[in-house]
Write a protein that holds these residues in place. Sequence first.
Motif, PDB file in Angstrom:
ATOM      1  N   TYR A  49       0.949  -1.161  -0.011  1.00  0.00           N
ATOM      2  CA  TYR A  49      -0.102  -0.060   0.080  1.00  0.00           C
ATOM      3  C   TYR A  49       0.936   1.174  -0.052  1.00  0.00           C
ATOM      4  CZ  TYR A  49      -3.819   2.999   1.636  1.00  0.00           C
ATOM      5  OH  TYR A  49      -4.851   3.950   1.792  1.00  0.00           O
ATOM      6  N   HIS A  77      -2.153  -4.739   2.148  1.00  0.00           N
ATOM      7  CA  HIS A  77      -1.428  -4.027   2.947  1.00  0.00           C
ATOM      8  C   HIS A  77      -2.449  -2.633   3.315  1.00  0.00           C
ATOM      9  CE1 HIS A  77       2.669  -5.607   2.830  1.00  0.00           C
ATOM     10  NE2 HIS A  77       1.844  -6.683   2.747  1.00  0.00           N
ATOM     11  N   THR A  79      -1.612   1.306   5.315  1.00  0.00           N
ATOM     12  CA  THR A  79      -0.932   2.086   6.257  1.00  0.00           C
ATOM     13  C   THR A  79      -2.032   3.318   6.850  1.00  0.00           C
ATOM     14  OG1 THR A  79      -0.176   3.610   4.619  1.00  0.00           O
ATOM     15  CG2 THR A  79       1.004   1.739   5.172  1.00  0.00           C
ATOM     16  N   LEU A 106      -0.274  -1.369   9.054  1.00  0.00           N
ATOM     17  CA  LEU A 106       1.198  -0.697   9.167  1.00  0.00           C
ATOM     18  C   LEU A 106       1.191   0.709   9.391  1.00  0.00           C
ATOM     19  CD1 LEU A 106       2.046  -2.623   5.687  1.00  0.00           C
ATOM     20  CD2 LEU A 106       3.433  -2.836   7.783  1.00  0.00           C
ATOM     21  N   HIS A 152      13.605  -1.807  14.618  1.00  0.00           N
ATOM     22  CA  HIS A 152      13.006  -0.765  13.759  1.00  0.00           C
ATOM     23  C   HIS A 152      13.926   0.493  13.665  1.00  0.00           C
ATOM     24  CE1 HIS A 152      10.603   2.731  12.112  1.00  0.00           C
ATOM     25  NE2 HIS A 152       9.876   1.605  11.474  1.00  0.00           N
ATOM     26  N   THR A 178       8.354 -10.513   8.961  1.00  0.00           N
ATOM     27  CA  THR A 178       9.530  -9.710   9.167  1.00  0.00           C
ATOM     28  C   THR A 178      10.123  -8.736   7.980  1.00  0.00           C
ATOM     29  OG1 THR A 178      11.151 -11.273   8.507  1.00  0.00           O
ATOM     30  CG2 THR A 178      10.507 -11.759  10.441  1.00  0.00           C
ATOM     31  N   TYR A 271      10.025 -11.399  -0.877  1.00  0.00           N
ATOM     32  CA  TYR A 271       9.843 -10.002  -1.349  1.00  0.00           C
ATOM     33  C   TYR A 271      10.035 -10.063  -3.039  1.00  0.00           C
ATOM     34  CZ  TYR A 271       9.299  -8.507   3.337  1.00  0.00           C
ATOM     35  OH  TYR A 271       8.961  -8.074   4.611  1.00  0.00           O
TER      36      TYR A 271
HETATM   37  P1  FAD Z   1       5.050   0.582  14.148  1.00  0.00           P
HETATM   38  O1  FAD Z   1       4.647  -0.649  14.674  1.00  0.00           O
HETATM   39  O2  FAD Z   1       3.998   1.812  14.727  1.00  0.00           O
HETATM   40  O3  FAD Z   1       6.468   0.967  14.590  1.00  0.00           O
HETATM   41  C1  FAD Z   1       7.120   2.035  14.212  1.00  0.00           C
HETATM   42  C2  FAD Z   1       8.324   2.500  15.431  1.00  0.00           C
HETATM   43  O4  FAD Z   1       7.274   3.021  16.420  1.00  0.00           O
HETATM   44  C3  FAD Z   1       9.020   1.548  15.909  1.00  0.00           C
HETATM   45  O5  FAD Z   1      10.310   1.981  16.332  1.00  0.00           O
HETATM   46  C4  FAD Z   1       8.136   0.859  17.255  1.00  0.00           C
HETATM   47  O6  FAD Z   1       8.898   0.416  18.134  1.00  0.00           O
HETATM   48  C5  FAD Z   1       7.794   2.219  17.665  1.00  0.00           C
HETATM   49  N1  FAD Z   1       6.271   2.209  18.352  1.00  0.00           N
HETATM   50  C6  FAD Z   1       5.343   1.244  18.035  1.00  0.00           C
HETATM   51  N2  FAD Z   1       4.203   1.482  18.986  1.00  0.00           N
HETATM   52  C7  FAD Z   1       4.503   2.659  19.714  1.00  0.00           C
HETATM   53  C8  FAD Z   1       3.798   2.995  20.696  1.00  0.00           C
HETATM   54  N3  FAD Z   1       2.990   2.822  21.185  1.00  0.00           N
HETATM   55  N4  FAD Z   1       4.595   4.001  21.560  1.00  0.00           N
HETATM   56  C9  FAD Z   1       5.788   4.363  21.044  1.00  0.00           C
HETATM   57  N5  FAD Z   1       6.483   3.991  20.225  1.00  0.00           N
HETATM   58  C10 FAD Z   1       6.001   2.979  19.397  1.00  0.00           C
HETATM   59  N6  FAD Z   1       5.104   0.642   4.044  1.00  0.00           N
HETATM   60  C11 FAD Z   1       4.161   1.104   3.302  1.00  0.00           C
HETATM   61  O7  FAD Z   1       4.194   2.410   3.132  1.00  0.00           O
HETATM   62  N7  FAD Z   1       3.533   0.193   2.459  1.00  0.00           N
HETATM   63  C12 FAD Z   1       3.493  -1.196   2.732  1.00  0.00           C
HETATM   64  O8  FAD Z   1       2.780  -1.966   2.083  1.00  0.00           O
HETATM   65  C13 FAD Z   1       4.565  -1.796   3.618  1.00  0.00           C
HETATM   66  N8  FAD Z   1       4.458  -2.969   3.749  1.00  0.00           N
HETATM   67  C14 FAD Z   1       5.558  -3.572   4.829  1.00  0.00           C
HETATM   68  C15 FAD Z   1       5.475  -4.895   5.018  1.00  0.00           C
HETATM   69  C16 FAD Z   1       6.536  -5.315   5.972  1.00  0.00           C
HETATM   70  C17 FAD Z   1       6.494  -6.876   6.198  1.00  0.00           C
HETATM   71  C18 FAD Z   1       7.325  -4.595   6.700  1.00  0.00           C
HETATM   72  C19 FAD Z   1       8.301  -4.872   7.699  1.00  0.00           C
HETATM   73  C20 FAD Z   1       7.417  -3.105   6.335  1.00  0.00           C
HETATM   74  C21 FAD Z   1       6.436  -2.621   5.469  1.00  0.00           C
HETATM   75  N9  FAD Z   1       6.363  -1.356   5.355  1.00  0.00           N
HETATM   76  C22 FAD Z   1       5.394  -0.633   4.419  1.00  0.00           C
HETATM   77  C23 FAD Z   1       7.293  -0.284   5.779  1.00  0.00           C
HETATM   78  C24 FAD Z   1       6.574   0.374   7.172  1.00  0.00           C
HETATM   79  O9  FAD Z   1       5.390   1.076   7.040  1.00  0.00           O
HETATM   80  C25 FAD Z   1       7.803   0.954   7.987  1.00  0.00           C
HETATM   81  O10 FAD Z   1       8.623   0.281   8.588  1.00  0.00           O
HETATM   82  C26 FAD Z   1       7.248   1.949   9.027  1.00  0.00           C
HETATM   83  O11 FAD Z   1       8.319   2.875   9.354  1.00  0.00           O
HETATM   84  C27 FAD Z   1       6.916   0.949  10.453  1.00  0.00           C
HETATM   85  O12 FAD Z   1       5.630   0.655  10.207  1.00  0.00           O
HETATM   86  P2  FAD Z   1       5.329  -0.478  11.512  1.00  0.00           P
HETATM   87  O13 FAD Z   1       3.841  -0.863  11.050  1.00  0.00           O
HETATM   88  O14 FAD Z   1       6.243  -1.374  11.660  1.00  0.00           O
HETATM   89  O15 FAD Z   1       5.172   0.664  12.399  1.00  0.00           O
END
Ligand code: FAD
Length: 292
Positions: A49, A77, A79, A106, A152, A178, A271
């Motif tokens: 996405y 996906h 976001t 995400l 991350h 992962t 991937y």
């Molecule tokens: P989160 O889980 O929110 O984590 C992000 C950061 O915030 C981490 O450092 C975490 O420790 C911290 N955090 C989490 N919750 C909290 C809280 N409550 N308080 C404080 N800190 C917190 N991106 C796209 O745009 N489109 C996609 O389709 C896409 N697909 C992906 C698929 C996979 C398998 C992966 C691994 C990544 C993908 N991404 C995608 C990239 C992803 O959006 C980025 O890595 C983004 O920076 C973090 O997303 P997340 O959902 O892991 O975030």
Amino acid sequence: MKLTEHFEKQHLSLSFEVFPPKTSSTFESVKHATEAMALLHPAFMSVTYGAGGGTSQYTLEIAKHIQEQYGVPTLAHLTCVSSTRETVRARIQELKESGIENVMALRGDLPAEMVGQDRSHWDYRHAVDLIRELKESGADFCIGGACYPEIHPESINQAEDIYYLKEKVDAGLSFLTTQMFFDNNLLYNFLYKIREAGISVPVVAGIMPITNANQVDRAIKLSGSFMPQRFKTLVDKFGSDPFAMKQAGIAYATDQIIDLYANGITNVHVYSMNKPEVAAKIQSNISDILKT
Ligand code: FAD
């Protein structure tokens, strides 16, 4: 089909990823690549996405098409970080109405202009906010989330990263996928730590076949992944020859997958970057192993 059913199986299975086109002019070519991958009958296909618009309109279209025309379960996906609550709710409604059962929840990467901003007025700050929204929507989605064996890039340390990962799982995740990694020991170590922290959902290992030298820098920048010396040597030797590099990259990814399965990991997400020939080659390299 909900992916939770699939994860109950104990044998090795591969899933593939596609990313939607950025413009309508490339829609047909992406659709063809997607169809070629669906014909390989992967366990499921995920459709990424594009945060903040762009490709987002096509995610649903492609996910629905693969599911309906090829019977391959899809994982759409979604976001949230640069979207309003209204937009996200509308997307969730569309997913529901289209019969999509699996959603990857995400946060999305922060657009440059949002980095360092006061976050208090954002509708969504973390993926956990989206997971809660999906749960509250009333649709019975099977929800997946992202995890990072090498932490991350925004996390201070692994303990903090795993703490928030547990919060996401407790909010309603059925599985995790992962970030790419090139050294399997990083995954084994990570799995040990998350299981110890009480995270017991299935973990799908994300493998990125590096098929050209330019991808290496991009992959490291995107994921912060550690490149083992064995992999760097391979890029040094074959990086300037596109055909040799592709073959070497596929062989490296194949080797990682075999080692993962030998160590008890059954779900591997490739991937595959809209390259059906790469997905097909990896699948044929392990055709007998896939039958075990
Ligand atoms: P989160 O889980 O929110 O984590 C992000 C950061 O915030 C981490 O450092 C975490 O420790 C911290 N955090 C989490 N919750 C909290 C809280 N409550 N308080 C404080 N800190 C917190 N991106 C796209 O745009 N489109 C996609 O389709 C896409 N697909 C992906 C698929 C996979 C398998 C992966 C691994 C990544 C993908 N991404 C995608 C990239 C992803 O959006 C980025 O890595 C983004 O920076 C973090 O997303 P997340 O959902 O892991 O975030």
